[in-house]
Structures are given as C-alpha cells and as structure tokens.
Design a protein around this motif. Sequence first.
Motif, PDB file in Angstrom:
ATOM      1  N   ALA A  41      15.559  -3.678   7.060  1.00 55.94           N
ATOM      2  CA  ALA A  41      14.598  -4.627   7.080  1.00 55.94           C
ATOM      3  C   ALA A  41      14.100  -4.559   5.523  1.00 55.94           C
ATOM      4  O   ALA A  41      14.424  -3.381   4.917  1.00 55.94           O
ATOM      5  N   ILE A  42      13.442  -5.596   4.883  1.00 51.01           N
ATOM      6  CA  ILE A  42      13.252  -5.726   3.513  1.00 51.01           C
ATOM      7  C   ILE A  42      11.895  -4.725   3.281  1.00 51.01           C
ATOM      8  O   ILE A  42      11.090  -4.423   4.153  1.00 51.01           O
ATOM      9  N   SER A  43      12.210  -3.805   2.263  1.00 46.58           N
ATOM     10  CA  SER A  43      11.104  -2.925   1.637  1.00 46.58           C
ATOM     11  C   SER A  43      10.088  -3.325   1.111  1.00 46.58           C
ATOM     12  O   SER A  43      10.067  -4.810   0.654  1.00 46.58           O
ATOM     13  N   GLU A  44       8.985  -2.641   0.951  1.00 47.94           N
ATOM     14  CA  GLU A  44       7.883  -3.362   0.113  1.00 47.94           C
ATOM     15  C   GLU A  44       8.043  -3.708  -1.046  1.00 47.94           C
ATOM     16  O   GLU A  44       7.526  -4.665  -1.643  1.00 47.94           O
ATOM     17  N   GLU A  45       8.678  -2.814  -1.806  1.00 47.76           N
ATOM     18  CA  GLU A  45       9.218  -2.965  -3.198  1.00 47.76           C
ATOM     19  C   GLU A  45       9.950  -4.382  -3.298  1.00 47.76           C
ATOM     20  O   GLU A  45       9.772  -5.192  -4.346  1.00 47.76           O
ATOM     21  N   GLN A  46      11.084  -4.513  -2.415  1.00 46.47           N
ATOM     22  CA  GLN A  46      11.905  -5.799  -2.530  1.00 46.47           C
ATOM     23  C   GLN A  46      10.988  -6.858  -2.384  1.00 46.47           C
ATOM     24  O   GLN A  46      11.129  -8.073  -2.934  1.00 46.47           O
ATOM     25  N   LEU A  47      10.040  -6.971  -1.233  1.00 49.16           N
ATOM     26  CA  LEU A  47       9.186  -7.961  -1.106  1.00 49.16           C
ATOM     27  C   LEU A  47       7.968  -8.162  -2.197  1.00 49.16           C
ATOM     28  O   LEU A  47       7.749  -9.267  -2.389  1.00 49.16           O
ATOM     29  N   ASP A  48       7.545  -7.149  -2.784  1.00 50.72           N
ATOM     30  CA  ASP A  48       6.895  -7.341  -4.057  1.00 50.72           C
ATOM     31  C   ASP A  48       7.641  -7.955  -5.030  1.00 50.72           C
ATOM     32  O   ASP A  48       7.064  -9.030  -5.797  1.00 50.72           O
ATOM     33  N   ALA A  49       8.707  -7.467  -5.271  1.00 49.39           N
ATOM     34  CA  ALA A  49       9.439  -8.279  -6.441  1.00 49.39           C
ATOM     35  C   ALA A  49      10.069  -9.694  -6.114  1.00 49.39           C
ATOM     36  O   ALA A  49       9.850 -10.649  -7.057  1.00 49.39           O
ATOM     37  N   LEU A  50      10.198  -9.874  -4.772  1.00 51.56           N
ATOM     38  CA  LEU A  50      10.247 -11.477  -4.313  1.00 51.56           C
ATOM     39  C   LEU A  50       9.304 -12.440  -4.623  1.00 51.56           C
ATOM     40  O   LEU A  50       8.989 -13.428  -5.190  1.00 51.56           O
TER      41      LEU A  50
END
Length: 219
Positions: free
Chosen positions: A97-106
């Motif tokens: 699952a996508i992490s919070e850091e990856q979601l924030d960067a996106l």
Amino acid sequence: MSPTQRARVVPYPSDALAPGGDVSSTDVSQRVSLPTKPYLRRLSGVHRSRSGLVLGPPIAPVEPARVAPAPAAPQRPGRNTPIPRSSLDPWEAAPAAISEEQLDALTSALHLTLSLLVERRPSDPGLVEAKRAVATFHVRGVVREAREHEARERWLPASRAWMRAAVTAGDDPWLFAHAARTLLLTNASSQDARELVGRALDLDPNNPLARQVLDRVIG
C-alpha cells in the motif's frame, strides 16, 4: 669316405631324402637327435604365442568412438501450459500500500502542477476547482503528520509541518496560528512566531488561537 659312411656322420632329417635305402628311420633317431622347437625359436628369433606371431609389445584394443546423441528439439509449451515465474520478478508479490510519505509527495507535485496551470489560464474554472480539491487533500495529510510530531513532543518538525500546510492552503488562519503555537515551544526566536501570528490575524483578526499565541509572544 663312402656315401654310406657320410650318411652315418651327418644324417638326413628324413628317410625319404637319405641317399640309399639301407639306413632306417629308427637307427637315425637313435643316433642323432633332431633340433627341438625351443631351439628353432631361439635360432630364428621369432617367438610364438597362442594367438600367432608377436613382433612387438601388445597393442591395446581400439575402442569405438562414443558419439553423443543429438539434442532434442525444444518443445513449445501449449496454450494451457502454465509459464513458470522468474525468481527475480519484481512484481511477484502483491504491491504494498502507498505510504503517507509517498501520498504526500504525490499530492504536493500535483498541487504544484495545477498551480502553474492556473497561472497560465486563470479564467479556467476547472483548473481552479481541481487545484482547490488537491490542496484540501494534501493539507489533510500534512496536518496528520503535524499531529504525530506533537504527540512525540517533536515541536520543530511539527511547526514545519503546520507551515507546509498553511502555505498550501494559503487562506486558512488556523494553520498559521498552529505553526506559531508549536514554534513557541522550541528554542526559535519569538520574532518568527510573531510573524506567523501576524499572517493569521491578517486573514482573520478574531481568530481565538492567534490571539492566545499573540498574548504569549507579547507577555
């Protein structure tokens, strides 16, 4: 010497070859012994064996050459034959699952892209609405990160997270007020907190959190 006397001294090996017929084979064999087979072999230098003449060292038997069988032609798998997976397949396991850091960067990258598009086409209502929706989604993730830092009493990372959310939203006085509040709990200069409070009060002069932080800064 008469022929008869010469025959007695050097007998012929066969009675058929002896001159005259008065000498018998019995008398010859008794008086003169014929050469034996070992003597003949030594005389001729030829040794006999069971398999015949041997003129040199024995020769090893020649083995037939081994011919490797031709490789079988590869068979093509049928349609219903499963193809084995590679051990180095990066997609073997289910994607995490996508992490919070990856979601924030996106969301941050998407918000920046929409901001540039709005600058080029400010009259496009679709771009403005898309930018607002992405900004709201991005701010929610950053605020969650700020709360996690506060729960661990990491006040400086919390203040930075509040500030990132405030810059993304742009018109929310509460975000600037929270950035000033957490900044007061660090060793930073009070002047930085005063500037953040001033931006919050510019957006909403009656914001209660900004007023409380301002009293702490002044007092």
